[in-house]
Design an enzyme around this catalytic site. Structure first.
Site, PDB file in Angstrom:
ATOM      1  CE  LYS A  24     -12.873 -55.540  27.904  1.00  0.00           C
ATOM      2  NZ  LYS A  24     -13.671 -54.513  28.258  1.00  0.00           N
ATOM      3  NE  ARG A  25      -7.720 -54.308  35.879  1.00  0.00           N
ATOM      4  CZ  ARG A  25      -7.764 -53.153  35.325  1.00  0.00           C
ATOM      5  NH1 ARG A  25      -7.192 -53.123  34.004  1.00  0.00           N
ATOM      6  NH2 ARG A  25      -7.835 -51.935  35.874  1.00  0.00           N
ATOM      7  CB  ALA A  61     -10.278 -60.878  36.301  1.00  0.00           C
ATOM      8  CG  LEU A  63     -17.300 -66.731  32.226  1.00  0.00           C
ATOM      9  CD1 LEU A  63     -16.750 -67.714  30.954  1.00  0.00           C
ATOM     10  CD2 LEU A  63     -18.415 -67.030  32.814  1.00  0.00           C
ATOM     11  CG  LEU A  65     -18.283 -62.017  34.447  1.00  0.00           C
ATOM     12  CD1 LEU A  65     -18.040 -61.035  35.653  1.00  0.00           C
ATOM     13  CD2 LEU A  65     -18.924 -63.057  34.830  1.00  0.00           C
ATOM     14  N   GLY A 108     -12.740 -68.468  37.314  1.00  0.00           N
ATOM     15  CA  GLY A 108     -12.255 -69.197  36.320  1.00  0.00           C
ATOM     16  C   GLY A 108     -10.528 -69.243  36.551  1.00  0.00           C
ATOM     17  CD  GLU A 111     -13.555 -72.850  37.860  1.00  0.00           C
ATOM     18  OE1 GLU A 111     -13.923 -71.980  36.736  1.00  0.00           O
ATOM     19  OE2 GLU A 111     -14.439 -73.490  37.768  1.00  0.00           O
ATOM     20  CD  GLU A 131     -17.310 -68.282  40.289  1.00  0.00           C
ATOM     21  OE1 GLU A 131     -16.970 -68.170  41.404  1.00  0.00           O
ATOM     22  OE2 GLU A 131     -16.344 -68.925  39.574  1.00  0.00           O
ATOM     23  NE  ARG A 134     -18.497 -60.844  39.556  1.00  0.00           N
ATOM     24  CZ  ARG A 134     -18.287 -60.080  40.505  1.00  0.00           C
ATOM     25  NH1 ARG A 134     -19.346 -59.486  41.190  1.00  0.00           N
ATOM     26  NH2 ARG A 134     -17.042 -59.899  40.833  1.00  0.00           N
ATOM     27  N   GLY A 139     -17.927 -73.318  36.659  1.00  0.00           N
ATOM     28  CA  GLY A 139     -17.970 -74.204  35.725  1.00  0.00           C
ATOM     29  C   GLY A 139     -16.866 -74.654  35.077  1.00  0.00           C
TER      30      GLY A 139
HETATM   31  C1  1HE Z   1     -13.773 -57.909  33.065  1.00  0.00           C
HETATM   32  C2  1HE Z   1     -13.500 -58.802  33.888  1.00  0.00           C
HETATM   33  C3  1HE Z   1     -14.080 -60.230  33.928  1.00  0.00           C
HETATM   34  C4  1HE Z   1     -12.376 -57.440  34.464  1.00  0.00           C
HETATM   35  N1  1HE Z   1     -14.993 -60.399  32.637  1.00  0.00           N
HETATM   36  N2  1HE Z   1     -14.480 -58.056  31.826  1.00  0.00           N
HETATM   37  N3  1HE Z   1     -14.840 -63.039  37.494  1.00  0.00           N
HETATM   38  C5  1HE Z   1     -15.348 -61.919  38.360  1.00  0.00           C
HETATM   39  O1  1HE Z   1     -16.216 -61.821  38.899  1.00  0.00           O
HETATM   40  C6  1HE Z   1     -13.888 -60.697  38.573  1.00  0.00           C
HETATM   41  C7  1HE Z   1     -14.516 -59.546  38.092  1.00  0.00           C
HETATM   42  N4  1HE Z   1     -13.550 -58.347  38.102  1.00  0.00           N
HETATM   43  C8  1HE Z   1     -13.267 -57.974  39.102  1.00  0.00           C
HETATM   44  O2  1HE Z   1     -13.663 -58.062  40.319  1.00  0.00           O
HETATM   45  C9  1HE Z   1     -12.204 -56.646  39.099  1.00  0.00           C
HETATM   46  O3  1HE Z   1     -12.241 -56.290  37.736  1.00  0.00           O
HETATM   47  C10 1HE Z   1     -10.688 -57.126  39.468  1.00  0.00           C
HETATM   48  C11 1HE Z   1     -10.536 -57.079  40.913  1.00  0.00           C
HETATM   49  C12 1HE Z   1     -10.184 -58.263  38.689  1.00  0.00           C
HETATM   50  C13 1HE Z   1      -9.831 -55.717  39.006  1.00  0.00           C
HETATM   51  O4  1HE Z   1     -10.242 -54.387  39.520  1.00  0.00           O
HETATM   52  P1  1HE Z   1      -9.912 -53.280  38.838  1.00  0.00           P
HETATM   53  O5  1HE Z   1     -10.472 -52.018  39.787  1.00  0.00           O
HETATM   54  O6  1HE Z   1      -8.275 -53.196  38.633  1.00  0.00           O
HETATM   55  O7  1HE Z   1     -10.527 -53.106  37.342  1.00  0.00           O
HETATM   56  P2  1HE Z   1     -11.621 -52.918  36.798  1.00  0.00           P
HETATM   57  O8  1HE Z   1     -11.844 -51.320  36.611  1.00  0.00           O
HETATM   58  O9  1HE Z   1     -12.927 -53.530  37.601  1.00  0.00           O
HETATM   59  O10 1HE Z   1     -11.740 -53.709  35.453  1.00  0.00           O
HETATM   60  C14 1HE Z   1     -11.007 -53.375  34.210  1.00  0.00           C
HETATM   61  C15 1HE Z   1     -11.679 -53.779  32.937  1.00  0.00           C
HETATM   62  O11 1HE Z   1     -11.685 -55.050  33.147  1.00  0.00           O
HETATM   63  C16 1HE Z   1     -13.256 -53.442  33.041  1.00  0.00           C
HETATM   64  O12 1HE Z   1     -13.742 -53.232  31.663  1.00  0.00           O
HETATM   65  P3  1HE Z   1     -13.677 -51.526  31.151  1.00  0.00           P
HETATM   66  O13 1HE Z   1     -14.177 -51.845  29.578  1.00  0.00           O
HETATM   67  O14 1HE Z   1     -14.678 -50.985  31.925  1.00  0.00           O
HETATM   68  O15 1HE Z   1     -12.405 -51.030  31.087  1.00  0.00           O
HETATM   69  C17 1HE Z   1     -13.801 -54.522  33.519  1.00  0.00           C
HETATM   70  O16 1HE Z   1     -14.962 -54.628  33.022  1.00  0.00           O
HETATM   71  C18 1HE Z   1     -12.814 -55.809  32.922  1.00  0.00           C
HETATM   72  N5  1HE Z   1     -13.057 -56.888  33.720  1.00  0.00           N
HETATM   73  N6  1HE Z   1     -12.782 -58.219  35.074  1.00  0.00           N
HETATM   74  C19 1HE Z   1     -14.957 -59.303  31.612  1.00  0.00           C
HETATM   75  N7  1HE Z   1     -14.210 -61.191  34.534  1.00  0.00           N
HETATM   76  C20 1HE Z   1     -16.110 -71.409  33.857  1.00  0.00           C
HETATM   77  S1  1HE Z   1     -17.025 -70.776  34.835  1.00  0.00           S
HETATM   78  C21 1HE Z   1     -15.908 -69.325  35.709  1.00  0.00           C
HETATM   79  C22 1HE Z   1     -17.032 -68.418  36.436  1.00  0.00           C
HETATM   80  C23 1HE Z   1     -16.091 -67.265  36.699  1.00  0.00           C
HETATM   81  O17 1HE Z   1     -14.963 -67.070  36.591  1.00  0.00           O
HETATM   82  S2  1HE Z   1     -17.106 -66.102  37.426  1.00  0.00           S
HETATM   83  C24 1HE Z   1     -15.767 -65.003  38.140  1.00  0.00           C
HETATM   84  C25 1HE Z   1     -15.603 -64.058  37.134  1.00  0.00           C
END
Ligand code: 1HE
Length: 255
Positions: A24-25, A61, A63, A65, A108, A111, A131, A134, A139
């Site tokens: 899940k990165r 990566a 929170l 999601l 996060g 953060e 964020e 999304r 937070g």
């Molecule tokens: C995840 C998450 C996640 C990956 N929650 N499952 N964070 C984000 O918006 C970042 C979202 N992630 C990405 O932009 C990309 O995944 C990456 C740039 C980090 C990596 O890309 P990549 O091409 O190497 O991997 P992928 O195919 O996108 O992801 C691999 C798997 O990790 C995939 O799951 P699968 O079951 O399909 O294999 C993704 O869904 C999973 N994955 N990131 C859940 N974040 C206290 S408030 C804080 C608010 C925030 O942090 S918002 C920002 C959230």
């Protein structure tokens, strides 16, 4: 030591915490947050410095999601407050923390990184606050920690446009302190952690507590707290040892 989401190893006074949700990165779910909380709430007594990193080419990566969508407003607020508590424990708990970062340092993840004290970035690093893309807001402390590093103006622009900063930009802006080559973050983190572990513990404690808190104070209050901190450190046996060791041209031996 450790759990299924956080590997914990120890090399002398250095604890190495590796986030291991690589499929899940290293997205931050409650289990991983809880594992970090458990470590920083009760670190082994002989640990002086922590190195924090992520397995699988990514730091964190942000929170998880998949978990986020299940919360109502009250639950989300409480969840955000629980992040604040953990990030505060990391920043102010008393142990210097060095982050060895690769890949995603997103949301996060940023953060988390900015609650640590020394940040090393490899060329693969992606610093981003997506964020807005999304439909949510930060937070986990970013408005305070990232906002104070970048300034509110630059953080607003970063969030509005969703731009990604790389390692060199991150150093220029203060999100990271070192930009290194591929594979070099962890070795440098261990080297720096070794250096930090050889400082007097009270000095380290004051560096990670007094400086950040003084940043929140007025100039007059800050200078007063600096004097109190100086009084506290300079009257310890370690201060006596540190000064004597310098004059005797040898390495100090602190408690
Ligand atoms: C995840 C998450 C996640 C990956 N929650 N499952 N964070 C984000 O918006 C970042 C979202 N992630 C990405 O932009 C990309 O995944 C990456 C740039 C980090 C990596 O890309 P990549 O091409 O190497 O991997 P992928 O195919 O996108 O992801 C691999 C798997 O990790 C995939 O799951 P699968 O079951 O399909 O294999 C993704 O869904 C999973 N994955 N990131 C859940 N974040 C206290 S408030 C804080 C608010 C925030 O942090 S918002 C920002 C959230």
């Amino acid at each position: 030591m450790g759990t299924e989401v956080l590997e914990i190893t120890q090399e002398g006074p250095i604890a190495i915490l590796t986030m291991i949700r690589e499929d899940k990165r290293n997205a931050m779910n409650d289990t991983l947050l809880g594992a970090l909380d458990a470590f920083f709430s009760n670190p082994p007594e002989d640990v002086r410095v922590v190195v924090l990193t992520g397995r699988g080419g990514h730091y964190c990566a942000g929170l998880d999601l998949a978990e986020h969508v299940q919360r109502d407003a009250e639950g989300t607020m409480m969840h955000s407050r629980s992040w604040h508590a953990v990030m505060d424990r990391i920043q102010y708990g008393g142990l210097p923390v060095v982050s060895a970062m690769t890949g995603a340092v997103i949301g996060g993840g940023l953060e988390l990184a900015t609650s640590t004290h020394v940040r090393i970035a490899e060329p693969s690093c992606l610093f981003q606050l997506p964020e807005g893309r999304r439909g949510i807001f930060v937070g986990g402390g970013a408005t305070v920690r990232v906002g104070r590093i970048l300034g509110p103006d630059r953080m607003t622009e970063m969030m509005l446009t969703g731009r990604t900063y790389g390692a060199e930009d991150a150093v220029r802006l203060g999100l990271a302190h070192y930009a290194v080559g591929e594979g070099e973050a962890l070795p440098l983190a261990l080297e720096l952690a070794g250096k930090i572990s050889r400082n007097a513990p009270v000095s380290n404690y004051l560096m990670i507590n007094a400086i950040a808190r003084i940043g929140d104070m007025s100039r007059a209050d800050g200078l007063f707290v600096e004097s109190l901190s100086a009084a506290l450190s300079q009257t310890t046996p370690d201060a006596e040892e540190g000064l004597r060791a310098f004059l005797e041209k040898r390495a100090p031996s602190f408690r």
